[in-house]
Scaffold this motif. Structure first.
Motif, mmCIF file in Angstrom:
data_model
loop_
_atom_site.group_PDB
_atom_site.id
_atom_site.type_symbol
_atom_site.label_atom_id
_atom_site.label_comp_id
_atom_site.label_asym_id
_atom_site.label_seq_id
_atom_site.Cartn_x
_atom_site.Cartn_y
_atom_site.Cartn_z
ATOM 1 N N GLY A 70 -20.272 66.838 -45.490
ATOM 2 C CA GLY A 70 -19.599 66.112 -44.409
ATOM 3 C C GLY A 70 -19.648 64.617 -44.678
ATOM 4 N N ASP A 71 -19.820 63.839 -43.616
ATOM 5 C CA ASP A 71 -19.856 62.381 -43.715
ATOM 6 C C ASP A 71 -21.230 61.948 -44.222
ATOM 7 O OD1 ASP A 71 -19.866 59.643 -43.432
ATOM 8 O OD2 ASP A 71 -19.342 59.656 -41.307
ATOM 9 N N VAL A 72 -21.328 61.622 -45.499
ATOM 10 C CA VAL A 72 -22.587 61.193 -46.086
ATOM 11 C C VAL A 72 -22.644 59.668 -46.279
ATOM 12 C CG1 VAL A 72 -23.126 63.389 -47.214
ATOM 13 C CG2 VAL A 72 -21.748 61.692 -48.418
ATOM 14 N N SER A 73 -21.771 58.947 -45.579
ATOM 15 C CA SER A 73 -21.733 57.491 -45.736
ATOM 16 C C SER A 73 -23.023 56.810 -45.299
ATOM 17 C CB SER A 73 -20.551 56.910 -44.946
ATOM 18 O OG SER A 73 -20.712 57.162 -43.554
ATOM 19 N N GLY A 74 -23.792 57.416 -44.420
ATOM 20 C CA GLY A 74 -25.064 56.865 -44.004
ATOM 21 C C GLY A 74 -26.235 57.434 -44.768
ATOM 22 N N HIS A 75 -25.946 58.260 -45.790
ATOM 23 C CA HIS A 75 -27.020 58.941 -46.531
ATOM 24 C C HIS A 75 -27.032 58.582 -48.018
ATOM 25 C CE1 HIS A 75 -30.042 61.929 -47.303
ATOM 26 N NE2 HIS A 75 -29.266 62.612 -48.086
ATOM 27 N N LEU A 76 -25.863 58.424 -48.610
ATOM 28 C CA LEU A 76 -25.769 58.161 -50.049
ATOM 29 C C LEU A 76 -25.061 56.855 -50.328
ATOM 30 C CD1 LEU A 76 -24.662 61.699 -51.289
ATOM 31 C CD2 LEU A 76 -26.966 60.756 -51.288
ATOM 32 N N ARG A 77 -25.540 56.172 -51.325
ATOM 33 C CA ARG A 77 -24.826 54.976 -51.817
ATOM 34 C C ARG A 77 -23.777 55.477 -52.798
ATOM 35 N NH1 ARG A 77 -28.085 51.116 -49.818
ATOM 36 N NH2 ARG A 77 -30.300 51.355 -50.054
ATOM 37 N N ILE A 81 -30.000 56.413 -49.180
ATOM 38 C CA ILE A 81 -30.295 55.235 -48.363
ATOM 39 C C ILE A 81 -31.567 55.499 -47.563
ATOM 40 C CG2 ILE A 81 -29.471 53.764 -46.490
ATOM 41 C CD1 ILE A 81 -26.588 54.588 -47.357
ATOM 42 N N LEU A 82 -32.543 54.610 -47.689
ATOM 43 C CA LEU A 82 -33.750 54.688 -46.872
ATOM 44 C C LEU A 82 -33.680 53.601 -45.812
ATOM 45 C CD1 LEU A 82 -36.525 55.279 -49.552
ATOM 46 C CD2 LEU A 82 -35.319 56.961 -48.152
ATOM 47 N N TYR A 83 -34.089 53.941 -44.595
ATOM 48 C CA TYR A 83 -34.024 53.016 -43.468
ATOM 49 C C TYR A 83 -35.376 52.355 -43.253
ATOM 50 C CZ TYR A 83 -29.379 54.780 -42.918
ATOM 51 O OH TYR A 83 -28.070 55.085 -43.167
ATOM 52 N N GLU A 84 -35.453 51.440 -42.275
ATOM 53 C CA GLU A 84 -36.657 50.640 -42.075
ATOM 54 C C GLU A 84 -37.916 51.474 -41.839
ATOM 55 O OE1 GLU A 84 -34.428 51.174 -38.325
ATOM 56 O OE2 GLU A 84 -33.852 50.189 -40.177
ATOM 57 N N ASP A 85 -37.749 52.718 -41.385
ATOM 58 C CA ASP A 85 -38.922 53.586 -41.207
ATOM 59 C C ASP A 85 -39.300 54.304 -42.497
ATOM 60 O OD1 ASP A 85 -36.871 55.426 -41.374
ATOM 61 O OD2 ASP A 85 -37.357 56.456 -39.503
ATOM 62 N N GLY A 86 -38.592 54.014 -43.609
ATOM 63 C CA GLY A 86 -38.906 54.604 -44.903
ATOM 64 C C GLY A 86 -38.311 55.975 -45.147
ATOM 65 N N THR A 87 -37.474 56.445 -44.234
ATOM 66 C CA THR A 87 -36.871 57.774 -44.366
ATOM 67 C C THR A 87 -35.341 57.662 -44.416
ATOM 68 O OG1 THR A 87 -36.521 58.244 -42.021
ATOM 69 C CG2 THR A 87 -38.737 58.669 -42.899
ATOM 70 N N PRO A 88 -34.678 58.741 -44.853
ATOM 71 C CA PRO A 88 -33.210 58.746 -44.811
ATOM 72 C C PRO A 88 -32.670 59.196 -43.444
ATOM 73 C CG PRO A 88 -33.993 60.671 -45.976
ATOM 74 C CD PRO A 88 -35.205 59.846 -45.637
ATOM 75 N N ARG A 89 -33.597 59.387 -42.498
ATOM 76 C CA ARG A 89 -33.236 59.841 -41.143
ATOM 77 C C ARG A 89 -32.449 61.150 -41.159
ATOM 78 N NH1 ARG A 89 -32.071 54.347 -37.766
ATOM 79 N NH2 ARG A 89 -34.167 53.558 -37.933
ATOM 80 N N THR A 145 -29.234 73.451 -43.849
ATOM 81 C CA THR A 145 -28.270 72.529 -43.248
ATOM 82 C C THR A 145 -28.981 71.208 -43.058
ATOM 83 O OG1 THR A 145 -27.181 74.350 -42.091
ATOM 84 C CG2 THR A 145 -26.698 72.113 -41.311
ATOM 85 N N VAL A 146 -28.373 70.142 -43.573
ATOM 86 C CA VAL A 146 -28.964 68.807 -43.469
ATOM 87 C C VAL A 146 -28.273 68.069 -42.330
ATOM 88 C CG1 VAL A 146 -29.454 66.650 -44.666
ATOM 89 C CG2 VAL A 146 -29.400 68.807 -45.955
ATOM 90 N N PHE A 147 -29.077 67.609 -41.372
ATOM 91 C CA PHE A 147 -28.580 66.849 -40.230
ATOM 92 C C PHE A 147 -29.006 65.398 -40.373
ATOM 93 C CE2 PHE A 147 -29.003 71.163 -38.668
ATOM 94 C CZ PHE A 147 -27.836 71.347 -37.947
ATOM 95 N N GLN A 148 -28.198 64.497 -39.822
ATOM 96 C CA GLN A 148 -28.554 63.083 -39.814
ATOM 97 C C GLN A 148 -28.113 62.458 -38.495
ATOM 98 O OE1 GLN A 148 -26.574 60.283 -42.515
ATOM 99 N NE2 GLN A 148 -28.586 59.405 -42.966
ATOM 100 N N ALA A 149 -28.935 61.534 -38.009
ATOM 101 C CA ALA A 149 -28.591 60.759 -36.809
ATOM 102 C C ALA A 149 -28.922 59.297 -37.073
ATOM 103 C CB ALA A 149 -29.376 61.255 -35.605
ATOM 104 N N LEU A 150 -27.988 58.427 -36.748
ATOM 105 C CA LEU A 150 -28.159 56.983 -36.892
ATOM 106 C C LEU A 150 -27.701 56.318 -35.609
ATOM 107 C CD1 LEU A 150 -26.578 56.664 -40.448
ATOM 108 C CD2 LEU A 150 -29.008 56.610 -39.887
#
Length: 86
Positions: free
Chosen positions: A78-85, A2-10, A36-41
């Protein structure tokens, strides 16, 4: 992915425990590291979403080193619901 409005997966990939082996005679180098991959939304706090290892390969040609290959092995997810379709 998933890419966000800034063009990155955050996401941010934090790499540690880097070990590099260089064979000057053959012009080949390998590197191993932990990632380690971190994500913040807005709706999810900063959190690790995956952890694993990188194995990289480099070659020297024309007096310069170049990146040739990266193999990724994911050990924890972990929780990749905001990272992968899914």
């Amino acid at each position: 992915m998933i890419l966000y409005e800034d063009g990155t997966p955050r996401t941010h990939h934090a790499v540690s425990n880097l070990a590099v082996e260089v064979d000057e005679d053959s012009g080949v180098a390998t590197a191993r590291s932990c990632v380690t991959v971190f994500q913040a939304l807005p709706e999810l706090p900063l959190q690790p979403i995956a952890a694993g290892r990188y194995r990289d390969r480099f070659e020297r040609g024309g007096g310069r080193w170049r990146f040739v290959e990266r193999r990724v092995r994911v050990h924890l997810v972990g929780d990749v619901s905001g990272h992968l379709r899914v």
